[in-house]
Design a protein around this motif. Structure first.
Motif, mmCIF file in Angstrom:
data_model
loop_
_atom_site.group_PDB
_atom_site.id
_atom_site.type_symbol
_atom_site.label_atom_id
_atom_site.label_comp_id
_atom_site.label_asym_id
_atom_site.label_seq_id
_atom_site.Cartn_x
_atom_site.Cartn_y
_atom_site.Cartn_z
ATOM 1 N N HIS A 94 -20.230 -8.796 -13.870
ATOM 2 C CA HIS A 94 -20.801 -9.508 -12.463
ATOM 3 C C HIS A 94 -22.422 -9.626 -13.248
ATOM 4 O O HIS A 94 -23.186 -9.113 -14.146
ATOM 5 C CB HIS A 94 -20.873 -7.839 -12.267
ATOM 6 C CG HIS A 94 -20.352 -7.446 -11.857
ATOM 7 N ND1 HIS A 94 -19.672 -5.526 -11.474
ATOM 8 C CD2 HIS A 94 -18.555 -7.319 -11.702
ATOM 9 C CE1 HIS A 94 -18.414 -5.521 -10.993
ATOM 10 N NE2 HIS A 94 -17.497 -6.705 -11.637
ATOM 11 N N LYS A 138 -14.931 -14.581 -5.455
ATOM 12 C CA LYS A 138 -14.212 -12.349 -4.925
ATOM 13 C C LYS A 138 -15.850 -11.928 -4.322
ATOM 14 O O LYS A 138 -15.672 -10.758 -3.252
ATOM 15 C CB LYS A 138 -13.805 -11.538 -6.512
ATOM 16 C CG LYS A 138 -13.289 -10.968 -5.974
ATOM 17 C CD LYS A 138 -12.490 -10.445 -6.901
ATOM 18 C CE LYS A 138 -12.793 -8.826 -7.019
ATOM 19 N NZ LYS A 138 -13.196 -7.867 -8.813
ATOM 20 N N GLY A 158 -14.164 2.606 -9.299
ATOM 21 C CA GLY A 158 -14.580 2.111 -11.202
ATOM 22 C C GLY A 158 -14.971 0.365 -11.861
ATOM 23 O O GLY A 158 -14.556 -0.527 -11.085
ATOM 24 N N GLU A 169 -17.862 5.205 -12.368
ATOM 25 C CA GLU A 169 -17.458 4.343 -13.596
ATOM 26 C C GLU A 169 -17.127 5.125 -14.508
ATOM 27 O O GLU A 169 -17.554 6.118 -14.910
ATOM 28 C CB GLU A 169 -18.372 3.244 -13.445
ATOM 29 C CG GLU A 169 -18.228 2.637 -15.094
ATOM 30 C CD GLU A 169 -16.940 1.874 -15.002
ATOM 31 O OE1 GLU A 169 -16.443 1.514 -14.462
ATOM 32 O OE2 GLU A 169 -16.114 1.797 -16.000
ATOM 33 N N ARG A 220 -16.574 4.172 -17.238
ATOM 34 C CA ARG A 220 -17.302 4.189 -19.148
ATOM 35 C C ARG A 220 -18.704 4.123 -19.340
ATOM 36 O O ARG A 220 -18.945 3.068 -18.315
ATOM 37 C CB ARG A 220 -16.965 2.990 -19.229
ATOM 38 C CG ARG A 220 -15.712 2.193 -20.310
ATOM 39 C CD ARG A 220 -15.180 1.339 -19.802
ATOM 40 N NE ARG A 220 -13.711 1.505 -21.555
ATOM 41 C CZ ARG A 220 -12.448 1.675 -20.257
ATOM 42 N NH1 ARG A 220 -12.481 0.843 -18.938
ATOM 43 N NH2 ARG A 220 -11.488 1.895 -20.853
ATOM 44 N N ASP A 265 -14.133 10.010 -14.154
ATOM 45 C CA ASP A 265 -12.444 9.326 -14.086
ATOM 46 C C ASP A 265 -12.398 9.489 -12.789
ATOM 47 O O ASP A 265 -12.500 9.799 -11.887
ATOM 48 C CB ASP A 265 -11.818 10.296 -14.722
ATOM 49 C CG ASP A 265 -10.366 9.734 -15.111
ATOM 50 O OD1 ASP A 265 -9.969 9.092 -14.495
ATOM 51 O OD2 ASP A 265 -9.291 10.359 -15.863
ATOM 52 N N VAL A 266 -12.120 8.569 -11.934
ATOM 53 C CA VAL A 266 -11.920 7.935 -10.278
ATOM 54 C C VAL A 266 -10.146 9.018 -10.257
ATOM 55 O O VAL A 266 -10.415 9.472 -8.648
ATOM 56 C CB VAL A 266 -11.119 6.539 -10.309
ATOM 57 C CG1 VAL A 266 -12.672 5.726 -10.263
ATOM 58 C CG2 VAL A 266 -10.045 6.223 -10.791
ATOM 59 N N LEU A 320 -11.330 -2.005 -6.512
ATOM 60 C CA LEU A 320 -11.430 -3.600 -6.540
ATOM 61 C C LEU A 320 -10.875 -3.751 -7.715
ATOM 62 O O LEU A 320 -11.966 -3.417 -9.093
ATOM 63 C CB LEU A 320 -12.847 -4.726 -6.264
ATOM 64 C CG LEU A 320 -13.540 -3.961 -4.747
ATOM 65 C CD1 LEU A 320 -14.503 -5.021 -5.401
ATOM 66 C CD2 LEU A 320 -12.039 -4.759 -4.076
HETATM 67 C C1 LIG Z 1 -10.741 -4.548 -14.365
HETATM 68 S S1 LIG Z 1 -12.544 -3.914 -14.117
HETATM 69 C C2 LIG Z 1 -12.858 -3.893 -12.439
HETATM 70 C C3 LIG Z 1 -13.833 -3.870 -12.163
HETATM 71 C C4 LIG Z 1 -14.290 -4.474 -11.276
HETATM 72 N N1 LIG Z 1 -14.639 -2.926 -10.186
HETATM 73 C C5 LIG Z 1 -14.362 -5.385 -10.143
HETATM 74 O O1 LIG Z 1 -13.314 -5.460 -9.589
HETATM 75 O O2 LIG Z 1 -15.149 -5.898 -10.886
HETATM 76 C C6 LIG Z 1 -11.853 -1.979 -14.312
HETATM 77 C C7 LIG Z 1 -12.534 -0.849 -13.668
HETATM 78 O O3 LIG Z 1 -12.093 0.559 -13.815
HETATM 79 C C8 LIG Z 1 -12.773 1.112 -15.063
HETATM 80 N N2 LIG Z 1 -11.641 2.578 -14.753
HETATM 81 C C9 LIG Z 1 -10.238 1.931 -15.228
HETATM 82 N N3 LIG Z 1 -9.922 3.270 -14.960
HETATM 83 C C10 LIG Z 1 -10.608 4.149 -14.115
HETATM 84 C C11 LIG Z 1 -10.680 5.736 -14.438
HETATM 85 N N4 LIG Z 1 -9.741 6.095 -14.606
HETATM 86 N N5 LIG Z 1 -12.465 6.024 -14.351
HETATM 87 C C12 LIG Z 1 -13.203 5.412 -13.735
HETATM 88 N N6 LIG Z 1 -13.187 4.261 -13.512
HETATM 89 C C13 LIG Z 1 -12.121 3.677 -14.032
HETATM 90 C C14 LIG Z 1 -13.385 0.876 -15.782
HETATM 91 O O4 LIG Z 1 -14.346 1.558 -16.482
HETATM 92 C C15 LIG Z 1 -13.814 -1.187 -15.312
HETATM 93 O O5 LIG Z 1 -14.419 -1.035 -14.819
#
Ligand SMILES: C[S@@+](CC[C@H](N)C(=O)[O-])C[C@H]1O[C@@H](n2cnc3c(N)ncnc32)[C@H](O)[C@@H]1O
Length: 328
Positions: A30, A49, A74, A95, A97, A122-123, A140
């Motif tokens: 980003h 995007k 996320g 998020e 991480r 955790d989502v 997304l």
């Molecule tokens: C491919 S990235 C997409 C990020 C952003 N939404 C975008 O579209 O650019 C996926 C993100 O979701 C987060 N993520 C994946 N599984 C997750 C979960 N169970 N809970 C929270 N975050 C999660 C990852 O750490 C990462 O930041």
């Protein structure tokens, strides 16, 4: 529009950015302009995007952006959440991480975004009773990082907490390889490897874009995804192609799912029994006859014969008078 711009001078921003990179690593996706010539990544990145998402929100929301409550799930480095907060929306970003979220925290502070709420979680814990309700939910690049049955319950939770619309930007599974069942409904998709099964949690967290812990995720097939949106309570759904995203792979879509009121038909009450309909496992829809080779060739050959000849040939065919009498 307009939430305060940089609250620090450029030298301080550069110093704090270097410190954030030292602790949490470089920005991976980003790109955000912070001040003068300072960006999270650099001045020459595309933002197709981001443009698409911001335009959808502005075009489809029932209120001005500054009156919206938006959830970004996320959020990675917060590009979408931050942009919409800068447009004045009240934004919550979740998020999993910490390394990603610390970068969002840094930009939030630089830009003085008091209307951006950040949660490390955790989502899969999403719950309207805890997080509240939102006009717009952004999901997304996330759905295809969840495994079954979480991916199904997660979409239901998004629908439960959304009273406007949700945007899903996601890969879909091709070829309907595996069958899944959730709440008695059938869905198709395929399992995709996220992490090696023997990898440690620490190694999994280092893949900044991946699932948090699940070694596999389900990529739901296109038609099944629409069925899931319907089962979860969305009342209509659309694919966005404009603004363009020319580099988007063919198995990835931006789908907007609306949470409206199911309408009843007055003309045909019987149709209200299954208002939303259900898509089949696969869709094979033939092209219209005007675009098929043989029907078009047949029509062109027929047109080579003068009309008067065609009429007399027709008249001479057995059963012609009976056919004309019975036709309306
Ligand atoms: C491919 S990235 C997409 C990020 C952003 N939404 C975008 O579209 O650019 C996926 C993100 O979701 C987060 N993520 C994946 N599984 C997750 C979960 N169970 N809970 C929270 N975050 C999660 C990852 O750490 C990462 O930041």
């Amino acid at each position: 529009m307009g939430v305060a711009l940089a609250t620090m001078d450029a030298a301080e921003i550069a110093r704090r950015k270097a410190e954030t990179v030292r602790l949490w690593g470089e920005w991976t996706a980003h790109n955000i302009h912070l001040a003068e010539d300072i960006y999270t990544i650099g001045p020459d990145r595309e933002a197709d995007k981001l443009r698409r998402i911001v335009q959808i929100v502005s075009d489809l929301a029932q209120k001005p952006v500054e009156h919206l409550r938006i959830l970004d799930l996320g959020c990675l480095e917060g590009g979408y959440a931050i942009e919409l907060a800068r447009h004045g929306a009240e934004v919550m970003a979740i998020e999993g991480r910490r390394a990603n979220l610390e970068k969002v925290r840094f930009v939030k502070e630089v830009l003085g975004l008091s209307n951006l709420d950040l949660l490390q979680d955790d989502v899969r814990n999403l719950d309207p009773a805890i997080h509240g309700h939102f006009d717009v939910v952004l999901c997304l690049g996330l759905l295809y990082h969840l495994d079954a049955p979480d991916v199904f319950s997660f979409v239901h939770q998004i629908a439960a907490g959304c009273h406007g619309f949700a945007i899903f930007d996601t890969y879909v599974g091709v070829q309907n390889i595996q069958r899944f069942e959730y709440r008695g409904r059938e869905y198709w998709g395929r399992l995709i490897r996220e992490h090696l099964p023997q990898s440690s949690m620490e190694e999994r967290l280092k893949s900044r874009w991946a699932s948090l812990d699940n070694p596999n995720s389900v990529w739901i097939a296109h038609n099944s995804l629409y069925n899931l949106l319907s089962d979860a309570g969305f009342t209509s759904a659309y694919e966005c192609n404009l603004p363009t995203e020319l580099s988007k792979p063919g198995d990835r879509f931006t789908i907007v799912a609306m949470k409206g009121k199911t309408q009843s038909l007055l003309a045909m009450p019987r149709a209200n029994r299954n208002a939303m309909g259900r898509l089949p496992k696969d869709t094979h829809r033939p092209y219209s006859r005007k675009q098929q080779f043989w029907p078009v060739a047949q029509e062109r050959l027929t047109n080579l014969v003068p009309l008067t000849w065609r009429r007399s040939i027709k008249r001479s065919l057995p059963g012609f008078s009976a056919r004309t009498r019975s036709s309306v």
